[in-house]
Structures are given as C-alpha cells and as structure tokens.
Motif scaffolding. Structure first.
Motif, PDB file in Angstrom:
ATOM      1  N   LEU A 133       0.825  -1.204   0.000  1.00 13.05           N
ATOM      2  CA  LEU A 133       0.000   0.000   0.000  1.00 13.05           C
ATOM      3  C   LEU A 133       0.862   1.258   0.000  1.00 13.05           C
ATOM      4  CD1 LEU A 133      -2.578  -1.010   2.760  1.00 13.05           C
ATOM      5  CD2 LEU A 133      -2.928  -1.051   0.294  1.00 13.05           C
ATOM      6  N   THR A 134       0.284   2.342  -0.446  1.00 11.67           N
ATOM      7  CA  THR A 134       0.954   3.638  -0.315  1.00 11.67           C
ATOM      8  C   THR A 134       0.846   4.073   1.149  1.00 11.67           C
ATOM      9  OG1 THR A 134      -1.048   4.922  -0.729  1.00 11.67           O
ATOM     10  CG2 THR A 134       0.302   4.298  -2.665  1.00 11.67           C
ATOM     11  N   PRO A 135       1.747   4.938   1.598  1.00  8.42           N
ATOM     12  CA  PRO A 135       1.624   5.445   2.971  1.00  8.42           C
ATOM     13  C   PRO A 135       0.267   6.104   3.237  1.00  8.42           C
ATOM     14  CG  PRO A 135       3.802   5.933   2.110  1.00  8.42           C
ATOM     15  CD  PRO A 135       2.981   5.377   0.960  1.00  8.42           C
ATOM     16  N   ALA A 136      -0.254   6.841   2.264  1.00  9.18           N
ATOM     17  CA  ALA A 136      -1.553   7.503   2.452  1.00  9.18           C
ATOM     18  C   ALA A 136      -2.675   6.481   2.627  1.00  9.18           C
ATOM     19  CB  ALA A 136      -1.857   8.421   1.272  1.00  9.18           C
ATOM     20  N   ARG A 165      -6.372   3.480   6.316  1.00 12.16           N
ATOM     21  CA  ARG A 165      -6.797   2.193   6.884  1.00 12.16           C
ATOM     22  C   ARG A 165      -6.583   2.179   8.400  1.00 12.16           C
ATOM     23  NH1 ARG A 165      -5.076  -3.103   3.642  1.00 12.16           N
ATOM     24  NH2 ARG A 165      -6.087  -1.842   2.041  1.00 12.16           N
ATOM     25  N   ILE A 166      -5.446   2.676   8.845  1.00  7.97           N
ATOM     26  CA  ILE A 166      -5.160   2.716  10.291  1.00  7.97           C
ATOM     27  C   ILE A 166      -6.131   3.654  11.004  1.00  7.97           C
ATOM     28  CG2 ILE A 166      -3.456   3.386  12.031  1.00  7.97           C
ATOM     29  CD1 ILE A 166      -1.295   2.391  10.017  1.00  7.97           C
ATOM     30  N   ASP A 167      -6.442   4.800  10.386  1.00  9.08           N
ATOM     31  CA  ASP A 167      -7.422   5.723  10.984  1.00  9.08           C
ATOM     32  C   ASP A 167      -8.741   5.003  11.240  1.00  9.08           C
ATOM     33  OD1 ASP A 167      -5.648   7.854  10.853  1.00  9.08           O
ATOM     34  OD2 ASP A 167      -6.552   8.744   9.061  1.00  9.08           O
ATOM     35  N   ARG A 168      -9.227   4.302  10.226  1.00 13.91           N
ATOM     36  CA  ARG A 168     -10.500   3.585  10.331  1.00 13.91           C
ATOM     37  C   ARG A 168     -10.423   2.495  11.406  1.00 13.91           C
ATOM     38  NH1 ARG A 168     -10.868   2.212   5.206  1.00 13.91           N
ATOM     39  NH2 ARG A 168     -10.184   0.085   5.519  1.00 13.91           N
ATOM     40  N   LEU A 195      -9.711  -1.621  16.710  1.00 14.30           N
ATOM     41  CA  LEU A 195      -8.964  -2.812  16.315  1.00 14.30           C
ATOM     42  C   LEU A 195      -7.465  -2.664  16.542  1.00 14.30           C
ATOM     43  CD1 LEU A 195     -10.872  -3.497  12.973  1.00 14.30           C
ATOM     44  CD2 LEU A 195     -11.217  -4.626  15.187  1.00 14.30           C
ATOM     45  N   VAL A 196      -6.977  -1.439  16.437  1.00 16.41           N
ATOM     46  CA  VAL A 196      -5.568  -1.135  16.657  1.00 16.41           C
ATOM     47  C   VAL A 196      -5.457   0.195  17.399  1.00 16.41           C
ATOM     48  CG1 VAL A 196      -4.765  -2.345  14.572  1.00 16.41           C
ATOM     49  CG2 VAL A 196      -5.240   0.109  14.466  1.00 16.41           C
ATOM     50  N   THR A 197      -4.291   0.409  17.993  1.00 19.45           N
ATOM     51  CA  THR A 197      -3.967   1.721  18.538  1.00 19.45           C
ATOM     52  C   THR A 197      -2.799   2.271  17.740  1.00 19.45           C
ATOM     53  OG1 THR A 197      -2.425   0.806  20.172  1.00 19.45           O
ATOM     54  CG2 THR A 197      -4.722   1.150  20.888  1.00 19.45           C
ATOM     55  N   ARG A 198      -2.652   3.587  17.804  1.00 17.77           N
ATOM     56  CA  ARG A 198      -1.536   4.254  17.139  1.00 17.77           C
ATOM     57  C   ARG A 198      -0.969   5.236  18.155  1.00 17.77           C
ATOM     58  NH1 ARG A 198      -3.144   6.770  11.781  1.00 17.77           N
ATOM     59  NH2 ARG A 198      -4.820   7.427  13.111  1.00 17.77           N
ATOM     60  N   GLU A 199       0.307   5.018  18.474  1.00 19.40           N
ATOM     61  CA  GLU A 199       0.958   5.872  19.470  1.00 19.40           C
ATOM     62  C   GLU A 199       2.381   6.173  19.048  1.00 19.40           C
ATOM     63  OE1 GLU A 199       0.634   4.122  23.343  1.00 19.40           O
ATOM     64  OE2 GLU A 199      -1.549   3.919  23.187  1.00 19.40           O
ATOM     65  N   ARG A 200       2.931   7.228  19.612  1.00 22.29           N
ATOM     66  CA  ARG A 200       4.330   7.581  19.363  1.00 22.29           C
ATOM     67  C   ARG A 200       5.231   6.562  20.055  1.00 22.29           C
ATOM     68  NH1 ARG A 200       4.800  10.811  15.264  1.00 22.29           N
ATOM     69  NH2 ARG A 200       3.259  12.439  15.305  1.00 22.29           N
ATOM     70  N   ASP A 201       6.316   6.212  19.404  1.00 22.82           N
ATOM     71  CA  ASP A 201       7.321   5.313  19.962  1.00 22.82           C
ATOM     72  C   ASP A 201       8.066   6.082  21.053  1.00 22.82           C
ATOM     73  OD1 ASP A 201       9.504   3.684  20.509  1.00 22.82           O
ATOM     74  OD2 ASP A 201       9.894   3.227  18.402  1.00 22.82           O
ATOM     75  N   GLU A 202       8.078   5.542  22.253  1.00 20.64           N
ATOM     76  CA  GLU A 202       8.738   6.215  23.382  1.00 20.64           C
ATOM     77  C   GLU A 202      10.226   6.412  23.143  1.00 20.64           C
ATOM     78  OE1 GLU A 202       7.312   7.689  26.003  1.00 20.64           O
ATOM     79  OE2 GLU A 202       5.390   7.157  25.085  1.00 20.64           O
ATOM     80  N   SER A 203      10.869   5.501  22.426  1.00 20.28           N
ATOM     81  CA  SER A 203      12.312   5.602  22.191  1.00 20.28           C
ATOM     82  C   SER A 203      12.651   6.513  21.008  1.00 20.28           C
ATOM     83  CB  SER A 203      12.922   4.219  21.974  1.00 20.28           C
ATOM     84  OG  SER A 203      12.376   3.624  20.819  1.00 20.28           O
ATOM     85  N   ASN A 204      11.662   6.803  20.165  1.00 18.29           N
ATOM     86  CA  ASN A 204      11.870   7.675  19.008  1.00 18.29           C
ATOM     87  C   ASN A 204      10.555   8.398  18.743  1.00 18.29           C
ATOM     88  OD1 ASN A 204      12.155   8.851  16.504  1.00 18.29           O
ATOM     89  ND2 ASN A 204      12.947   7.022  15.490  1.00 18.29           N
ATOM     90  N   ARG A 205      10.403   9.586  19.294  1.00 16.34           N
ATOM     91  CA  ARG A 205       9.135  10.311  19.270  1.00 16.34           C
ATOM     92  C   ARG A 205       8.642  10.642  17.858  1.00 16.34           C
ATOM     93  NH1 ARG A 205       5.972   9.696  23.006  1.00 16.34           N
ATOM     94  NH2 ARG A 205       5.061  11.744  22.820  1.00 16.34           N
ATOM     95  N   VAL A 206       9.503  10.531  16.856  1.00 15.06           N
ATOM     96  CA  VAL A 206       9.086  10.779  15.483  1.00 15.06           C
ATOM     97  C   VAL A 206       8.343   9.563  14.921  1.00 15.06           C
ATOM     98  CG1 VAL A 206       9.929  11.256  13.148  1.00 15.06           C
ATOM     99  CG2 VAL A 206      11.004  12.363  15.117  1.00 15.06           C
ATOM    100  N   ARG A 207       8.708   8.411  15.408  1.00 15.22           N
ATOM    101  CA  ARG A 207       8.145   7.151  14.899  1.00 15.22           C
ATOM    102  C   ARG A 207       6.802   6.845  15.560  1.00 15.22           C
ATOM    103  NH1 ARG A 207       9.319   1.196  15.761  1.00 15.22           N
ATOM    104  NH2 ARG A 207       8.939   0.306  13.723  1.00 15.22           N
TER     105      ARG A 207
END
Length: 182
Positions: free
Chosen positions: A92-95, A100-103, A109-121
């Motif tokens: 898939l494209t990133p967009a 899909r992740i938003d939905r 079904l999933v969570t989306r969070e910042r990586d504690e070790s790399n706040r950009v990720r």
C-alpha cells in the motif's frame, strides 16, 4: 435461470473446458494443460476471496482490515509495527495505510501511538478487540477451508500443498522483492 437475490440475472461463467476451448480457438499456441491449472487457480482465488469477504463482513471487518490484523499477528507478540512497515508488507501507499489505520483505530482494532524511544516514529499495535476479531476470522476460515478440502485425503492435501508451494516459489523467484506480499 432465475434472478439473484439482488434482482439481477446471473451471468453464465463458462466451465474451464469451455473457456480453454475459446482460448485455443483464438490463440492456437496455448497449452491447454497449463491454461487449465492457471485458470482453475485464478477462479479458485476469486471465489475464496468472496467467501472470506462474507466471513469478515459478518464479523464487522473488511478484508483490508483483516490483512492488517494478520500482518500484526504474523509479526509476533507484542503485535506492533510501524505504519511504513505495514504499508510495505501489504503493498500500500503510505496515504492508503494511514487511511486504513485511521479507520481501524476508530473501530478499536488497533492503537496508534508515538514510539517512546523515538518520538518521530509511530507504532501501530493490535488491541484485544483486534486480536479477538482475528481469532473469530480464523475460526470461520478454518471451517470453510476444511469443507473446501474435504474430498482430499491427508496425503493428497500434502501433495497439493507441496505443488502449490513450488508454484508460489517460482512466481516469487520471477518477481522483484518489492512485488512480494502476504
């Protein structure tokens, strides 16, 4: 022939032999044995996708969401991946992956969070609800797949699995690594 439940008239799909006869009439260099194998695999794939789509829809998820759940489970515990890893794995494209992740986040079904070790990720993680949907889909698929293969002996299933794996290996050898998915 009667109408379908949605009121449309069903379209006749030719048998594999009828299809191959037309192909041979139009293209004489065709190997009918090769075409029968390839056409049967293609038709089987389409029909299985329809069946799986009905099963996932009954669970309140789409086939596209199922693919994300599957990728997270296959990745292994703790069932976490970056969106770019998921997008690459699913072709898939990133967009498209973000959408899909938003939905899926909205559906729990999933969570989306910042990586504690790399706040950009950003990290996408399977929720208990997502894992439960995955397990329900697997249970339904197992029943369907057992029914599908009921006429084959254990030995025949093994031989068929080995032969299909050889075909898959051949296709994958002919493709670039970027073309490989699921």
């Amino acid at each position: 022939m009667g109408d379908t439940p949605d009121g449309t008239t069903p379209v006749h799909e030719p048998s594999l032999d009828e299809q191959i006869a037309v192909y041979q009439r139009e293209f004489q260099d065709l190997d009918p044995q090769v075409e029968k194998v390839v056409s049967a695999l293609s038709r089987l794939h389409r029909r299985m996708n329809v069946a799986y789509g009905r099963q996932t829809a009954a669970l309140g998820i789409s086939n596209a969401e199922w693919e994300v759940l599957k990728a997270l489970v296959i990745h292994g515990s703790p069932y976490r991946m970056g969106p770019s890893e998921l997008a690459k794995q699913l072709g898939l494209t990133p967009a498209a992956m973000t959408h899909r992740i938003d939905r899926m986040t909205a559906e729990g079904l999933v969570t989306r969070e910042r990586d504690e070790s790399n706040r950009v990720r950003v990290i996408v993680e399977l929720t208990d609800e997502g894992r439960s949907k995955w397990l329900d889909a697997m249970r339904a698929a197992t029943v369907f797949e057992e029914d599908l293969l009921q006429d084959l002996s254990t030995a025949e299933r093994g031989v068929l699995g080995d032969m299909l794996t050889r075909l898959l290996d051949r296709v994958e050898d002919l493709q670039s690594p970027a073309d490989h998915r699921g």
